[in-house]
Write a protein that holds these residues in place. Structure first.
Motif, PDB file in Angstrom:
ATOM      1  N   UNK A   9      -8.383  13.704  -7.904  1.00  0.00           N
ATOM      2  CA  UNK A   9      -8.532  12.265  -8.139  1.00  0.00           C
ATOM      3  C   UNK A   9      -7.323  11.504  -7.599  1.00  0.00           C
ATOM      4  N   UNK A  10      -6.125  12.023  -7.850  1.00  0.00           N
ATOM      5  CA  UNK A  10      -4.921  11.375  -7.332  1.00  0.00           C
ATOM      6  C   UNK A  10      -4.944  11.321  -5.802  1.00  0.00           C
ATOM      7  N   UNK A  11      -5.374  12.410  -5.160  1.00  0.00           N
ATOM      8  CA  UNK A  11      -5.453  12.423  -3.700  1.00  0.00           C
ATOM      9  C   UNK A  11      -6.475  11.426  -3.185  1.00  0.00           C
ATOM     10  N   UNK A  12      -7.605  11.297  -3.868  1.00  0.00           N
ATOM     11  CA  UNK A  12      -8.623  10.330  -3.459  1.00  0.00           C
ATOM     12  C   UNK A  12      -8.078   8.910  -3.585  1.00  0.00           C
ATOM     13  N   UNK A  13      -7.359   8.639  -4.677  1.00  0.00           N
ATOM     14  CA  UNK A  13      -6.778   7.300  -4.856  1.00  0.00           C
ATOM     15  C   UNK A  13      -5.781   6.991  -3.745  1.00  0.00           C
ATOM     16  N   UNK A  14      -4.964   7.981  -3.385  1.00  0.00           N
ATOM     17  CA  UNK A  14      -4.001   7.781  -2.296  1.00  0.00           C
ATOM     18  C   UNK A  14      -4.718   7.459  -0.998  1.00  0.00           C
ATOM     19  N   UNK A  15      -5.799   8.163  -0.703  1.00  0.00           N
ATOM     20  CA  UNK A  15      -6.548   7.897   0.527  1.00  0.00           C
ATOM     21  C   UNK A  15      -7.184   6.506   0.508  1.00  0.00           C
ATOM     22  N   UNK A  16      -7.711   6.104  -0.638  1.00  0.00           N
ATOM     23  CA  UNK A  16      -8.305   4.773  -0.736  1.00  0.00           C
ATOM     24  C   UNK A  16      -7.260   3.684  -0.544  1.00  0.00           C
ATOM     25  N   UNK A  17      -6.089   3.870  -1.134  1.00  0.00           N
ATOM     26  CA  UNK A  17      -5.017   2.886  -0.966  1.00  0.00           C
ATOM     27  C   UNK A  17      -4.578   2.820   0.494  1.00  0.00           C
ATOM     28  N   UNK A  18      -4.420   4.002   1.133  1.00  0.00           N
ATOM     29  CA  UNK A  18      -4.031   4.022   2.540  1.00  0.00           C
ATOM     30  C   UNK A  18      -5.068   3.369   3.435  1.00  0.00           C
ATOM     31  N   UNK A  19      -6.355   3.601   3.148  1.00  0.00           N
ATOM     32  CA  UNK A  19      -7.410   2.982   3.953  1.00  0.00           C
ATOM     33  C   UNK A  19      -7.428   1.473   3.771  1.00  0.00           C
ATOM     34  N   UNK A  20      -7.235   1.005   2.532  1.00  0.00           N
ATOM     35  CA  UNK A  20      -7.188  -0.426   2.282  1.00  0.00           C
ATOM     36  C   UNK A  20      -6.001  -1.070   2.978  1.00  0.00           C
ATOM     37  N   UNK A  21      -4.864  -0.365   2.980  1.00  0.00           N
ATOM     38  CA  UNK A  21      -3.676  -0.891   3.667  1.00  0.00           C
ATOM     39  C   UNK A  21      -3.888  -1.022   5.164  1.00  0.00           C
ATOM     40  N   UNK A  22      -4.573  -0.035   5.769  1.00  0.00           N
ATOM     41  CA  UNK A  22      -4.854  -0.097   7.216  1.00  0.00           C
ATOM     42  C   UNK A  22      -5.801  -1.231   7.537  1.00  0.00           C
ATOM     43  N   UNK A  23      -6.795  -1.466   6.643  1.00  0.00           N
ATOM     44  CA  UNK A  23      -7.746  -2.552   6.884  1.00  0.00           C
ATOM     45  C   UNK A  23      -7.062  -3.907   6.813  1.00  0.00           C
ATOM     46  N   UNK A  24      -6.129  -4.065   5.849  1.00  0.00           N
ATOM     47  CA  UNK A  24      -5.426  -5.341   5.726  1.00  0.00           C
ATOM     48  C   UNK A  24      -4.481  -5.586   6.895  1.00  0.00           C
ATOM     49  N   UNK A  25      -3.863  -4.506   7.422  1.00  0.00           N
ATOM     50  CA  UNK A  25      -2.952  -4.686   8.541  1.00  0.00           C
ATOM     51  C   UNK A  25      -3.694  -4.928   9.838  1.00  0.00           C
ATOM     52  N   UNK A  50       0.833  -1.207   0.000  1.00  0.00           N
ATOM     53  CA  UNK A  50       0.000   0.000   0.000  1.00  0.00           C
ATOM     54  C   UNK A  50       0.871   1.261   0.000  1.00  0.00           C
ATOM     55  N   UNK A  51       1.966   1.249   0.761  1.00  0.00           N
ATOM     56  CA  UNK A  51       2.865   2.397   0.784  1.00  0.00           C
ATOM     57  C   UNK A  51       3.565   2.604  -0.547  1.00  0.00           C
ATOM     58  N   UNK A  52       3.955   1.518  -1.212  1.00  0.00           N
ATOM     59  CA  UNK A  52       4.613   1.625  -2.510  1.00  0.00           C
ATOM     60  C   UNK A  52       3.644   2.169  -3.556  1.00  0.00           C
ATOM     61  N   UNK A  53       2.399   1.684  -3.530  1.00  0.00           N
ATOM     62  CA  UNK A  53       1.393   2.200  -4.463  1.00  0.00           C
ATOM     63  C   UNK A  53       1.130   3.681  -4.218  1.00  0.00           C
ATOM     64  N   UNK A  54       1.113   4.072  -2.952  1.00  0.00           N
ATOM     65  CA  UNK A  54       0.945   5.496  -2.636  1.00  0.00           C
ATOM     66  C   UNK A  54       2.092   6.316  -3.203  1.00  0.00           C
ATOM     67  N   UNK A  55       3.307   5.801  -3.088  1.00  0.00           N
ATOM     68  CA  UNK A  55       4.468   6.504  -3.643  1.00  0.00           C
ATOM     69  C   UNK A  55       4.350   6.654  -5.153  1.00  0.00           C
ATOM     70  N   UNK A  56       3.886   5.610  -5.828  1.00  0.00           N
ATOM     71  CA  UNK A  56       3.737   5.669  -7.286  1.00  0.00           C
ATOM     72  C   UNK A  56       2.689   6.711  -7.676  1.00  0.00           C
TER      73      UNK A  56
END
Length: 307
Positions: free
Chosen positions: A291-307, A216-222
């Motif tokens: 849109x990019x900011x929304x995608x980053x937030x969605x990725x971060x939220x998904x990463x927190x849910x998986x952890x 999730x962090x790597x995808x956020x960086x991309x």
């Protein structure tokens, strides 16, 4: 009595300081919100004028392939087709991210898992140096090195999407690398220790455990790197060719939203069709950043849910 009085005075002083601190903090937050909303409202009000005042069809604006505000079509409307710039912007952005991601992830893995402390410090200095180089320097290097190289080996003028993507690749590389390093370092140490204790090799641990935990962090960086590439203007403008036509390939000259904006905004009169059309392109850029900011937030939220 004196100690009690001093205690009361000290408490009231601390309370006043706390109140002052709250007032300053909330005032700064409100100021930031007002500035952001004002920018969005200003750009939006100027951008929608193309469709409300000049009566340009939104779909024709987004899907049209001809961009010439000074020429009108059969219906009397200016030729305002933003599709070539949209395709050019997304083309250089995705290509730059595609080029930069393997190098950034590999560099980050070397810095966090393999390199010695001295090598890590050296690479960190190199990455920070790349961040501090101005965009115009990257543009001049691309104009002097990348464009002649492509012209000599692939033909054509050398200007095009590939040249812009190569320049952006170098520009977004430090951003993606720095954020990937932070993501890899955020992986709990016991993940690695448990994997090694179970008999996995170092590379199996990196691939099966560390990279997956930091996905999730790597995808956020991309995504952050893509956001910077999408909004870059000067360096891309110097190497892409600035031809507002549909790109026929990676080696044909093209244009981006930012290159058309920077070239045309100073040559138009406020309130004219040409000026309103450029503000509409700016509105597209602003919406894409959201849109990019929304995608980053969605990725971060998904990463927190998986952890």
């Amino acid at each position: 009595m004196d100690p009690i009085k001093n205690k009361i005075q000290n408490t009231s002083k601390e309370t006043r300081q706390d109140l002052y601190g709250r007032i300053i903090s909330y005032s700064c937050i409100i100021l930031i919100v007002v500035v952001v909303l004002s920018i969005f409202f200003f750009v939006a009000s100027k951008g929608i004028a193309t469709f409300t005042i000049n009566h340009v069809n939104l779909w024709n604006f987004l899907s049209g392939k001809n961009w010439n505000p000074a020429v009108t079509d059969d219906s009397g409307h200016a030729e305002l087709g933003a599709l070539p710039m949209i395709v050019g912007s997304f083309g250089v952005t995705f290509l730059a991210a595609l080029f930069a991601t393997p190098f950034a992830v590999g560099t980050a893995l070397y810095m966090t898992e393999i390199a010695s402390h001295r090598d890590e410090k050296f690479l960190q200095s190199v990455v920070e140096l790349l961040v501090g180089i101005p965009s115009v320097v990257y543009g001049f290097i691309g104009l002097s090195v990348v464009v002649p190289f492509i012209r000599h080996h692939f033909g054509g003028s050398g200007y095009g999407i590939l040249s812009g993507a190569i320049v952006l690749f170098v520009m977004v590389l430090p951003t993606i690398t720095s954020m990937t390093v932070d993501s890899l370092r955020a992986v709990p140490r016991f993940y690695k220790e448990a994997s090694l204790a179970l008999g996995a090799t170092k590379w199996q641990t990196i691939y099966k455990v560390i990279l997956r935990a930091a996905t999730s962090g790597i995808l956020t960086a991309i995504i952050f790197g893509m956001a910077r590439a999408f909004g870059e203007a000067l360096a891309v403008q110097m190497v892409i060719g600035n031809n507002a036509v549909m790109p026929k390939g990676l080696f044909s000259s093209a244009s981006t939203l930012t290159s058309v904006l920077t070239m045309g905004i100073g040559n138009t009169v406020m309130g004219t069709v040409s000026n309103n059309a450029l503000w509409s392109l700016a509105l597209i850029l602003l919406l894409m950043s959201l849109v990019f900011n929304i995608i980053v937030r969605l990725i971060g939220r998904k990463g927190r849910m998986q952890s």
